[in-house]
Design an enzyme around this catalytic site. Structure first.
Site, PDB file in Angstrom:
ATOM      1  NE  ARG A 100     -23.700  42.627 -23.879  1.00 47.54           N
ATOM      2  CZ  ARG A 100     -24.132  43.449 -24.601  1.00 47.54           C
ATOM      3  NH1 ARG A 100     -25.338  43.766 -24.834  1.00 47.54           N
ATOM      4  NH2 ARG A 100     -23.017  43.867 -25.534  1.00 47.54           N
ATOM      5  CG  HIS A 127     -18.473  46.067 -25.640  1.00 44.72           C
ATOM      6  ND1 HIS A 127     -18.267  44.698 -25.823  1.00 44.72           N
ATOM      7  CD2 HIS A 127     -19.418  46.533 -26.362  1.00 44.72           C
ATOM      8  CE1 HIS A 127     -19.432  44.288 -26.428  1.00 44.72           C
ATOM      9  NE2 HIS A 127     -20.103  45.389 -26.841  1.00 44.72           N
ATOM     10  CD  GLN A 130     -18.869  47.387 -30.600  1.00 44.22           C
ATOM     11  OE1 GLN A 130     -19.845  46.861 -30.491  1.00 44.22           O
ATOM     12  NE2 GLN A 130     -18.680  47.976 -31.864  1.00 44.22           N
ATOM     13  CG  ASP A 222     -21.994  53.560 -26.396  1.00 46.91           C
ATOM     14  OD1 ASP A 222     -22.852  53.325 -27.024  1.00 46.91           O
ATOM     15  OD2 ASP A 222     -21.202  53.224 -25.423  1.00 46.91           O
ATOM     16  CB  CYS A 262     -20.865  50.280 -30.338  1.00 50.20           C
ATOM     17  SG  CYS A 262     -21.609  51.019 -28.817  1.00 50.20           S
ATOM     18  NE  ARG A 290     -19.105  43.010 -31.066  1.00 48.58           N
ATOM     19  CZ  ARG A 290     -20.098  43.075 -30.124  1.00 48.58           C
ATOM     20  NH1 ARG A 290     -20.805  44.109 -30.044  1.00 48.58           N
ATOM     21  NH2 ARG A 290     -19.964  42.029 -29.112  1.00 48.58           N
TER      22      ARG A 290
HETATM   23  N1  NVA Z   1     -22.120  51.560 -23.266  1.00 52.39           N
HETATM   24  C1  NVA Z   1     -23.394  50.759 -23.795  1.00 52.39           C
HETATM   25  C2  NVA Z   1     -22.859  49.812 -24.959  1.00 52.39           C
HETATM   26  C3  NVA Z   1     -23.982  49.123 -25.405  1.00 52.39           C
HETATM   27  C4  NVA Z   1     -23.508  47.969 -26.649  1.00 52.39           C
HETATM   28  C5  NVA Z   1     -24.062  50.103 -22.476  1.00 52.39           C
HETATM   29  O1  NVA Z   1     -22.961  49.456 -21.724  1.00 52.39           O
HETATM   30  O2  NVA Z   1     -25.069  49.912 -22.554  1.00 52.39           O
HETATM   31  N1   CP Z   2     -22.861  46.734 -29.763  1.00 49.05           N
HETATM   32  C1   CP Z   2     -23.345  45.738 -28.795  1.00 49.05           C
HETATM   33  O1   CP Z   2     -22.615  45.276 -28.197  1.00 49.05           O
HETATM   34  O2   CP Z   2     -24.684  45.628 -29.190  1.00 49.05           O
HETATM   35  P1   CP Z   2     -25.836  44.710 -28.173  1.00 49.05           P
HETATM   36  O3   CP Z   2     -26.043  45.168 -27.029  1.00 49.05           O
HETATM   37  O4   CP Z   2     -26.857  44.731 -29.226  1.00 49.05           O
HETATM   38  O5   CP Z   2     -24.939  43.101 -28.447  1.00 49.05           O
END
Ligand code: NVA
Ligand code: CP
Length: 303
Positions: A100, A127, A130, A222, A262, A290
């Site tokens: 990540r 992502h 997701q 989102d 998500c 997921r």
């Molecule tokens: N668009 C959000 C998704 C979190 C799972 C982010 O990048 O923070």
């Molecule tokens: N949707 C998602 O990726 O959630 P987290 O940020 O909790 O991993």
């Protein structure tokens, strides 16, 4: 050759098989095979996570393998060791790396320097895991993907990019409905449009929720401010309020439209509490999926 999953485009020919495998592993949870015995997945997190961390770790354990959480700040990475060196060193120990990342640039750098498969757990561009869970959830509720209309409302971000590419790859009709200043990346949209044409679906961009939501089978949103985004609350509210998924928006979509997010969600911002907690919402199935979708990915990539 090793197989990475840093973009939906890496698996654009394989999505139906991945989803079939995910559905089988979900149905057989507790009794399915453990093909990853002896395999270790390193999981590097530069940003917070609830779902990604727990779903990947559980998926690895249930497939017979082991997952190792590595907070980027606890690693030498946090003290200046390069991504390339980190990739080369981890490749000597583990069978795969989940990452990540703040930026897609470091994601690419890790993938190109690792000798083992790299799976994205989100970066600022995509992502992909997701989007796989999202499609699995749509199949469960609607029985199919092809021909359905899915409308993504809000910020043209990482989640939106993977969703548009994934929807295109499976022949859905996808619309990204975003403010002009926060539209998805034009190269991603162009690629999604081209891909959709080859699969009998369509991808388009709209700035008008009133027309975009007409006949929607799936309504997705989102957060307005993603991790690492510098937008402030006041600006976000001004920009995105017309794109909120509230009862008015749901009144335009089909009466049996399903709602996806998500997560994490901000009730009263991008989605109304009555919508996310209502009958049309599938967000907790989506969060569960997921794990099932990632099991399928891990099975195919690490076995
Ligand atoms: N668009 C959000 C998704 C979190 C799972 C982010 O990048 O923070
Ligand atoms: N949707 C998602 O990726 O959630 P987290 O940020 O909790 O991993």
């Amino acid at each position: 050759m090793k197989k990475d999953l840093v973009s939906i485009l890496d698996i654009k020919e394989e999505i139906p098989e991945i989803l079939d495998l995910a559905a089988r592993l979900k149905a057989e949870r507790g009794s399915h095979e453990k093909p990853l015995e002896g395999k270790t997945l390193a999981m590097i997190f530069e940003k917070s996570s609830t779902r990604t961390r727990v779903s990947f770790e559980t998926a690895m354990v249930e497939l017979g393998g082991h997952a190792m959480y590595l907070g980027a700040h606890d690693m030498q990475l946090g003290r200046g060791e390069t991504i390339a060196d980190t990739a080369k060193v981890l490749s000597r120990y583990v069978h795969g790396i989940m990452y990540r990342a703040y930026s897609n640039k470091t994601m690419q750098e890790l993938a190109s320097n690792a000798d083992v498969p790299v799976i994205s757990g989100l970066d600022d561009h995509e992502h992909p895991c997701q989007a796989l869970a999202d499609l699995l959830t749509v199949i469960e509720r609607k029985g199919r993907l092809e021909g359905l209309k899915m409308v993504y409302m809000g910020d043209g971000n990482n989640v939106c990019h993977s969703l548009m590419l994934a929807a295109a790859a499976v022949g859905m009709h996808a619309v990204a409905c975003c403010p002009p200043q926060r539209s998805p990346d034009t190269a991603v949209m162009a690629e999604a449009v081209r891909l959709a044409e080859t699969r009998g679906g369509s991808v388009s961009l709209s700035h008008d929720p009133g027309s975009a939501l007409v006949d929607a089978d799936v309504v997705y949103t989102d957060v307005w401010i993603s991790m690492g985004d510098e937008l402030d609350d006041e600006e976000a509210r001004k920009l995105f309020s017309p794109y909120a998924v509230d009862e008015k928006a749901m009144g335009i979509a089909k009466p049996d439209a399903m709602v996806l997010h998500c997560l994490p969600a901000h009730r009263g911002e991008e989605i109304a509490a009555s919508v996310i907690d209502g009958d049309q919402s599938a967000v907790f199935d989506q969060a569960e999926n997921r794990m099932h979708a990632q099991k399928a990915v891990l099975y195919r990539i690490l076995k």
